[in-house]
Design a protein around this motif. Structure first.
Motif, PDB file in Angstrom:
ATOM      1  N   ILE A 449       0.848  -1.183   0.000  1.00 26.89           N
ATOM      2  CA  ILE A 449       0.000   0.000   0.000  1.00 26.89           C
ATOM      3  C   ILE A 449       0.892   1.245   0.000  1.00 26.89           C
ATOM      4  N   TRP A 465      -3.260   5.071   0.215  1.00 27.66           N
ATOM      5  CA  TRP A 465      -3.888   5.731   1.354  1.00 27.66           C
ATOM      6  C   TRP A 465      -3.228   7.081   1.540  1.00 27.66           C
ATOM      7  N   ILE A 498      -7.768   2.862   0.964  1.00 26.98           N
ATOM      8  CA  ILE A 498      -7.816   2.911   2.427  1.00 26.98           C
ATOM      9  C   ILE A 498      -8.100   4.360   2.811  1.00 26.98           C
ATOM     10  N   THR A 500      -8.808   7.604   5.386  1.00 29.44           N
ATOM     11  CA  THR A 500      -8.222   8.076   6.643  1.00 29.44           C
ATOM     12  C   THR A 500      -9.227   8.915   7.419  1.00 29.44           C
ATOM     13  N   PRO A 545     -14.591   2.899   1.451  1.00 35.45           N
ATOM     14  CA  PRO A 545     -13.232   2.360   1.564  1.00 35.45           C
ATOM     15  C   PRO A 545     -13.220   0.856   1.770  1.00 35.45           C
ATOM     16  N   ASP A 546     -12.085   0.266   1.381  1.00 37.44           N
ATOM     17  CA  ASP A 546     -11.858  -1.157   1.669  1.00 37.44           C
ATOM     18  C   ASP A 546     -11.397  -1.347   3.098  1.00 37.44           C
ATOM     19  N   LEU A 547     -10.591  -0.420   3.585  1.00 39.61           N
ATOM     20  CA  LEU A 547     -10.153  -0.421   4.977  1.00 39.61           C
ATOM     21  C   LEU A 547     -10.269   1.000   5.504  1.00 39.61           C
ATOM     22  N   TRP A 549      -8.459   3.739   8.180  1.00 40.86           N
ATOM     23  CA  TRP A 549      -7.188   3.975   8.870  1.00 40.86           C
ATOM     24  C   TRP A 549      -7.323   5.188   9.774  1.00 40.86           C
TER      25      TRP A 549
END
Length: 586
Positions: A449, A465, A498, A500, A545-547, A549
């Motif tokens: 990433i 990200w 990702i 934030t 988002p996929d993840l 943070w």
């Protein structure tokens, strides 16, 4: 004739005198030779009255010696020897003692000139020894000229060095102010504006590495006026350039009239819970994970340091090397719905390496999965070779751990500031990373990433990200999350985005110590009792988002921490729990 007789007598006397002399010589030589000479009586001359002319008078015969004279040896004179001058010995110079000093801060800038705005030649880590060359008194304190072990010379502010006991440092003559090299843009895109401020019209956007020559500054020293080599003129935010120009050498330019300001862009209020019904991410099979940025390099006695944001402190101060402190952080994060940490990792042998091993061991048996934010390529002394070595170390020693973060079975690594990777002459950052990945992960068995906004890095990396979602010139930059996500996914449906979220920002005290961050204007993004945190979450959820943070669990220099503190208690852990539950359940 009287005159003729006189001449005759004189001639006769001369002949007799000569004869007697020759006889004496012969007798002497005979006696030397051991023989007795025979004495011959000289005949009595009878004067002849007849005149004989002087010219007709016969010469007396040369007497014959009765022996042969011995041959005398040839005398060869001995040459006079010219005496060799005694060499004057060269005096051995008295060695000048050298003294060393130790770096006392975590990261210290070695600068080209004794000025905080001069070019950074290198960044030295804590406890590095340097040789003291001299010192110079400045208006804000002393600067020391030092030489590193690699022979690089430069200037360090004296506050960040501890000279050895008894060190004597020569006072140096101030060096001439250097001519600064042309600055260049250090962000992906920089806005060139008609005036010094975001309220002025946008002229154009300058891409990274564009040269920009400042010719003037504004009265606040926050903006500079200048031009590109192509002739584009306008105002640029100072901290988007490197090296930072010497402002004192630039005249103050009166800006054009300020445009009529519109209403201030407020921090968006909490949105309705429509994000709970947001469409699925591009990777339905990817786990919905919430990760938090984590720092493991704090000292137990460092919480009163000058750069700790806003003067706040952890509710329970700790030492990052303490396993019990790391275990407590894991439990606090789990309680807030966080699924793992991304630990800021310097490289093999560093304390962050040891503490990452501790983090994995303290997470054993818990649903807590962590990885690193890779920093080796931007750390002092970085090369492509030791970047490769560090990734291999990471994969060999930690990727197989049950608590190392994986997505669909593939280990995940975050890489910050990818454009700052060491490169060969003429090599792009993308090409440098392609070469590095070709050596350590040629079959793409891991997920890499990249941090930043340049989607061209997705030719090498598997996702993007953004670390910093607030800026002094763009305090609501986080509202662009959906646009950032679209740029990422335009490079392929398999690319991860990702998003934030962050409770606020305050790095106004960070300038008292050097660090490895790209220079930028310090500023405050107020927390507003959690409203800022909620607004960033709403914008992130809108980008699907996929993840997720969280920046950050414990970043105390930039003031983004959510861990319990004296000022805020556990307010931000509780908000994180709410946001994590919403993300997990969508």
């Amino acid at each position: 004739m009287p005159r003729s007789r006189v001449q005759q007598r004189l001639h006769t006397c001369s002949s007799l005198t000569l004869a007697f002399i020759l006889a004496g010589v012969a007798l002497t030589l005979f006696l030397i030779g051991g023989r007795k000479p025979e004495i011959a009586q000289a005949p009595t001359p009878t004067p002849t009255p007849t005149f004989i002319s002087r010219e007709a008078l016969p010469l007396a015969p040369t007497p014959t010696l009765p022996f042969t004279l011995p041959e005398l040896p040839t005398f060869t004179p001995t040459p006079t020897i010219t005496p060799t001058p005694t060499a004057t010995p060269t005096p051995t110079p008295t060695p000048i003692p050298t003294y060393v000093a130790k770096v006392t801060a975590e990261l210290v800038n070695l600068r080209s000139f004794p000025d905080a705005e001069s070019e950074v030649l290198a960044i030295l880590p804590r406890d590095e020894d340097v040789e003291l060359v001299g010192k110079l008194a400045g208006p804000d304190g002393d600067w020391l000229r030092v030489r590193t072990r690699e022979g690089l010379e430069g200037w360090i502010f004296a506050e960040f060095l501890e000279p050895e006991p008894g060190a004597v440092v020569a006072v140096l003559t101030p060096p001439p102010t250097p001519t600064p090299s042309p600055p260049h843009v250090i962000v992906e895109l920089a806005n060139l504006r008609a005036g010094p401020g975001p309220a002025y019209d946008l002229i154009t956007m300058l891409p990274r590495d564009t040269l920009f020559v400042p010719t003037a500054r504004d009265a606040t020293d926050a903006w500079v006026f200048g031009a590109t080599p192509e002739g584009e003129q306008g105002w640029l935010f100072l901290q988007l350039l490197s090296p930072v120009p010497y402002l004192n050498s630039l005249p103050v330019r009166t800006p054009p009239p300020t445009p009529t300001p519109g209403p201030e862009t407020p921090t968006p209020a909490a949105a309705a819970p429509a994000y709970r019904a947001a469409p699925a991410a591009a990777h339905p099979s990817a786990p919905r994970l919430v990760l938090a940025n984590y720092f493991a390099w704090y000292d137990g006695d460092g919480w009163d340091a000058c750069n700790i944001s806003a003067g706040d402190r952890p509710l329970q101060p700790y030492h990052s090397d303490d396993p019990a402190a790391i275990a407590q952080h894991v439990n606090q994060a789990l309680g807030a719905g966080v699924d793992g940490f991304t630990l800021q990792w310097v490289g093999p042998g560093n304390r962050t390496d040891r503490n990452f091993a501790t983090l994995l061991s303290q997470s054993a048996g818990k649903p807590f999965f962590s990885t690193v934010v890779f920093l080796r390529h931007i750390w002092p002394g970085a090369t492509q070779a030791n970047t490769v070595e560090a990734i291999r170390h990471l994969m060999a020693n930690y990727a197989g751990h049950p608590n190392f973060l994986r997505i669909q079975g593939r280990p995940v690594i975050f890489f910050t500031d990818v454009y700052r990777v060491p490169r060969a002459a003429g090599q792009s950052a993308q090409d440098a990373w392609a070469g590095i990945r070709g050596q350590v992960d040629p079959h793409r068995q891991a997920i890499w990433i990249a941090e930043g906004l340049d989607p061209s890095f997705l030719s090498v990396f598997d996702g993007l990200w953004v670390y910093k979602i607030f800026h002094a010139a763009y305090p609501n930059d986080y509202l662009k999350a959906s646009a950032w996500a679209a740029r990422t996914r335009a490079r392929g449906a398999d690319k991860l985005w990702i998003a934030t979220i962050s409770p606020g920002w305050d790095d106004t005290r960070a300038g008292c110590r050097p660090d490895i961050r790209v220079p930028s204007a310090p500023f405050v993004k107020p927390r507003k009792d959690g409203a800022t945190y909620r607004a960033t979450f709403d914008a992130a959820m809108g980008s699907h988002p996929d993840l997720l943070w969280v920046n950050s669990f414990n970043e105390w220099v930039e003031g983004t921490y959510i861990e319990p503190s004296r000022f805020y208690g556990d307010v931000y852990l509780n908000l994180t729990r709410e946001f994590a539950a919403a993300f997990h359940s969508r």
